[in-house]
Scaffold this active site. Structure first.
Site, mmCIF file in Angstrom:
data_model
loop_
_atom_site.group_PDB
_atom_site.id
_atom_site.type_symbol
_atom_site.label_atom_id
_atom_site.label_comp_id
_atom_site.label_asym_id
_atom_site.label_seq_id
_atom_site.Cartn_x
_atom_site.Cartn_y
_atom_site.Cartn_z
ATOM 1 N N CYS A 88 -1.881 8.874 3.023
ATOM 2 C CA CYS A 88 -1.840 8.637 1.779
ATOM 3 C C CYS A 88 -3.269 8.737 0.944
ATOM 4 C CB CYS A 88 -1.486 6.972 1.596
ATOM 5 S SG CYS A 88 0.199 6.590 2.079
ATOM 6 N N GLU B 74 0.848 -1.233 0.019
ATOM 7 C CA GLU B 74 0.146 -0.097 -0.003
ATOM 8 C C GLU B 74 0.913 0.951 -0.030
ATOM 9 O OE1 GLU B 74 -1.428 3.287 0.836
ATOM 10 O OE2 GLU B 74 -1.978 2.493 2.871
#
Length: 453
Positions: free
Chosen positions: A261, A227
């Site tokens: 993010c 990720e």
């Protein structure tokens, strides 16, 4: 490892690092613990996750203060992070048995054919500093309850958080070495991946770090989940409820002091509502309280380090030099600590850092578009593909456009988030594989076909 409080610039704690011998010992313990842990009844493992959730809530203030001290998260957001960790433990305590239930297949008369989901062994996780508890727990909860054991290499700026997480599982009654923290430098990561006892890897972090872990894992034929970064589009259509959309947009960009993010980073706004939206976004950003992260009234704390602040400001300066306009913010605050104010950029050139790169701080880049077709083209004009959102009062229109955005998750009229109930992950340079929900617990299991004749 020296812990520097980013709100003051002072060194507040020093931790002794582990060496290669410590790593070998940890791997020995992980291997031996796995052999007994994998045989524990599923319900036992689920009950231990419930105990972990209880400990997290009992120590919520203590752990939140630790997060704030090590990486600067505003205290109320740190408390919410601990609560979310308790939630993911409870989610998998309730649903792991269902997620991992044997799956039966059509087969000839007199036979039984099924897929059984069995643990792999020690899983090595490399985790970042920005959500120092949550990003570990969303890995650890499903993998421990599935029968795997965990090894954590956390960011070097949050060693206290890393050890506290190990403490949670130990105090909840998990076997002592079911989850171990390795206080090691990045130099030893490849050595850990290279060890035959490690069966899979997962990383949340930067693109370069992800590439290195993926390459090392792939060379050794080991499963990995990544990720990575994102530059999420926040698409505002001409029929959006602007009051709500502006309020959510301010939060989507500035939560966790912009260090997320899945924060909204590129605001793509229809011409018909552009001026009103920008005015509201600027007003909202300027109204946020920037300051002491231990104060419950603070909205935006420091950036996690002086180095990260300098990198962010360099990206802003280069974007402005290329032609972007600063509507608010744009300069580090003149005070002790790594404080950067909520910033809004307009007239952002296509080749500037604000358009092409991930700005990991409270900086919003706003783009004007004439129609939804141009909005979709702009949303997909990126190498990232983590998340995105669409804002419209027409739900069918929002869902249709959600299918057009190239990302791992798209939310309509909601800020992008990671939720235990749904899969989470990206495409493109934002990574591969999924965390959370059923998809996440099945990433690191042996999907074994069993045919009984």
């Amino acid at each position: 490892m020296n812990v520097v409080n980013p709100a003051t610039g002072e060194t507040v704690e020093t931790y002794e690092t582990d060496d290669e011998a410590d790593v070998v010992t940890a791997l020995d313990h992980a291997e031996s613990t796995f052999e007994s842990w994998r045989k524990r009844p599923q319900r036992d493992r689920e009950e231990l996750l419930v105990s972990a959730a209880e400990i997290l809530r009992e120590r919520q203030s203590e752990y939140a203060e630790l997060i704030t001290r090590e990486m600067g998260k505003p205290i109320t957001q740190a408390e919410s992070e601990i609560e979310k960790c308790a939630w993911v433990c409870e989610h998998y305590a309730e649903y792991a048995s269902t997620y991992l239930e044997d799956e039966y297949h059509p087969s000839p008369a007199g036979t039984e054919v099924k897929t059984s989901y069995e643990p792999l062994g020690p899983i090595f996780a490399v985790m970042p500093w920005n959500f120092p508890f949550w990003q570990v727990f969303r890995f650890a909860a499903p993998n421990l309850v599935a029968g795997n054991v965990g090894l954590l290499k956390h960011a070097s700026s949050v060693p206290g958080c890393a050890l506290a997480i190990e403490e949670v599982f130990r105090d909840a009654g998990f076997p002592e070495n079911a989850f171990q923290t390795l206080l090691v430098s990045s130099d030893l990561v490849e050595d850990v991946i290279d060890d035959d006892r490690v069966k899979a890897t997962t990383l949340t972090g930067s693109g370069p770090a992800g590439s290195a872990v993926a390459a090392a894992s792939g060379e050794r034929i080991k499963k990995s989940v990544l990720e990575l970064g994102g530059s999420d589009p926040f698409v505002v259509l001409d029929d959006a409820d602007l009051e709500t959309t502006i309020e959510k947009g301010v939060r989507a960009r500035n939560q966790n002091s912009g260090q997320s993010c899945i924060a909204a980073k590129r605001f793509i706004v229809h011409d018909d509502v552009y001026d009103e939206f920008v005015s509201g976004l600027v007003e909202g950003a300027a109204s946020l309280t920037v300051g002491d992260p231990t104060d419950p009234e603070t909205d935006v704390g420091p950036q996690a380090s002086a180095e990260l602040l300098a990198e962010l400001h360099d990206q802003v300066e280069r974007s402005v030099a290329a032609g972007a306009t600063v509507e608010t913010g744009g300069e580090p605050l003149d005070r002790d600590g790594a404080f950067y104010p909520p910033t809004v950029l307009t007239d952002v050139p296509d080749d500037s850092p604000a358009a092409r790169d991930e700005l990991f701080g409270p900086v919003a880049a706003v783009f004007r578009v004439d129609d939804e077709s141009e909005a979709m083209a702009r949303a997909n004009d990126t190498r990232f593909g983590l998340g995105g959102s669409v804002w419209t009062t027409d739900r069918e229109r929002g869902e249709r456009l959600a299918h057009e955005i190239e990302a791992g998750c798209v939310y309509v009229n909601r800020v992008v988030g990671s939720d235990p109930r749904v899969p989470f992950g990206g495409v493109g340079v934002s990574g591969f594989g999924r965390e959370l929900s059923e998809a996440g617990i099945k990433e690191f299991v042996n999907r074994k076909t069993i045919w009984v004749q």
